[in-house]
Write a protein that holds these residues in place. Sequence first.
Motif: not given
Length: 123
Positions: A10-15, A39-46, A86-88, A117-123
């Motif tokens: 889901g979407l969560v704020q930083a921290g 896997q972040a957009p434009g990056k390899e799976r880690e 963190k946003p990263e 599953t998408q994880v989005t961290v907003s700053s």
Amino acid sequence: QVQLVESGGGLVQAGGSLRLSCAASGRTFSSYTRGWFRQAPGKEREFVASINWGGSTDYADSVKGRFTISRDNAKNTVYLQMNSLKPEDTAVYYCAATQASRGYYSGSIYPYWGQGTQVTVSS
């Protein structure tokens, strides 16, 4: 048919915190190593974290001290508790399972994967 199904993103704020779950079906995974990758957009799976059949855990340096992987063999489920996000950390998170006894950091040794599953961290 083997299936791994992630939930909890889901979407969560930083921290903030999120807890991901990965429920397995089709066979018993108690003897398998369970892993989490992202896997972040434009990056390899880690690699993010893994837990073997005995409960030993490994973490990527970027998440050590913030993320905790655990498993409930009775439920055939693995969890990823994510704190101090963190946003990263924004990415699609995938769970995986393998019977391999080494090399847990490499996605190539995991034959079973969830859909993510998408994880989005907003700053």
